[in-house]
Design an enzyme around this catalytic site. Sequence first.
Site, mmCIF file in Angstrom:
data_model
loop_
_atom_site.group_PDB
_atom_site.id
_atom_site.type_symbol
_atom_site.label_atom_id
_atom_site.label_comp_id
_atom_site.label_asym_id
_atom_site.label_seq_id
_atom_site.Cartn_x
_atom_site.Cartn_y
_atom_site.Cartn_z
ATOM 1 N N SER A 1 44.060 46.148 42.410
ATOM 2 C CA SER A 1 43.237 46.894 41.471
ATOM 3 C C SER A 1 43.049 48.368 41.829
ATOM 4 C CB SER A 1 41.867 46.225 41.343
ATOM 5 O OG SER A 1 41.226 46.217 42.590
ATOM 6 N N HIS B 1 43.082 41.128 36.780
ATOM 7 C CA HIS B 1 43.470 42.402 36.156
ATOM 8 C C HIS B 1 44.770 42.269 35.361
ATOM 9 C CE1 HIS B 1 40.525 45.356 37.434
ATOM 10 N NE2 HIS B 1 40.509 44.811 38.632
ATOM 11 N N LYS C 1 36.817 40.678 32.100
ATOM 12 C CA LYS C 1 37.609 41.912 31.965
ATOM 13 C C LYS C 1 38.264 41.918 30.578
ATOM 14 C CE LYS C 1 37.968 43.109 36.822
ATOM 15 N NZ LYS C 1 37.901 42.129 37.919
#
Length: 389
Positions: A182, A210, A241
């Site tokens: 990340s 992610h 997310k």
Amino acid sequence: MKTAYGQFQSVLEQLKADGLYKEEQGILTRQGSQIETEEGGSCLNFCANNYLGLAGSEELVDAAKEGLDRWGYGLSSVRFICGTQQVHRQLERSLADFFGMEDAILYSSCFDANGGIFECLLKDDCAVISDELNHASSIDGIRLCKAKKYRYKNNNMEELEKCLQEAQDARIRLIVTDGVFSMDGILADLAGICQLADQYDALVMVDDSHAAGFVGENGRGTPEACGVEGRVDILTGTLGKALGGASGGYVCAGRPIVDMLRQQSRPYLFSNTLAPSIAAASLRVLEIVKKDGWRREKLQENTRYFREELRKMGLDIIESTHPIVAVLFYEAEKANQAAEAMMKQGIYVRSFVYPVVPKGKARIRVQLSAAHSREDLDRALEAFRQLAQ
Ligand SMILES: *Cc1c(COP(=O)(O)O)cnc(C)c1O
């Protein structure tokens, strides 16, 4: 006053002196490409994990409201006592189907999912081998288990192979990696990892927080992007997310692994069930991810454009195709000042300095979204252009 308070105070003062004390911005609006903060006023948001632009969307507010009406506010129970509704089962089934795995299990967060995997699956005669850049939740989860621990340099397949050789006598070997690292926005070498896992009879776990929903042609994440679908044994991720942005985490895996977690994973057993409105809205998210290919395409196009324009300015970025764009300023002071200057121009980005990233590798991390218009991107690029001069 008790002495401990004074000691905490001096730690905090040291953090402030080192420029590591984090100030939170109070946000007055829903999440989105344009937000309003208490201190900074109106600004364009370039630091959310809102990759598909779903956080704050009307569509999910509606889905959550319907879920709230149908299933109520909460269950006041963990899953195995009286906290499992149909909506939780449906979401687990849909997550497993979406990611092409046998089964899935929900947690309150991906932090909890990663915190609950290792101690449950691995005993002291096992080995866990992890990438040095893995997320804090995997690091902490690994700390809680008694397996022998090995660590290899980021994406370094030679070191991984050495660890696997050393761990040959372990009853179970588990390789653990983030799908996307990340701070750098680069993908794990899953092809290399899966090949070594086959060669040395190891399980593979990928934390795709992610990537889930937007990496890979159909949004199935880094296993899809790297061509290793069906070869990853454990896939974890967050609903907080790209997949809506509220909260919640999951583990997708083969049935025996998911069953083990349901029986013995401590954050699952001893923490409350996921709020049903979130479970209901997450089902909608999976539908949207399947049908709205344009969100992934727009995100990709935004990423391609933004990276290319930064390169043209002569700024140093870490090469990748991911919407996390690390713009290197090297010195902590410079990165911090750059982020402040951008905030003054209404561009909200965060700087990251040691110890979150290596010394001398201070950076601004830009995160692109399908919610950004070309005009939004150009405004951020203009702010970077002034820094580049
Ligand atoms: C954000 C993130 C998590 C934590 O997810 P939560 O659901 O917010 O707890 C775990 N792993 C990785 C790689 C992440 O990026």
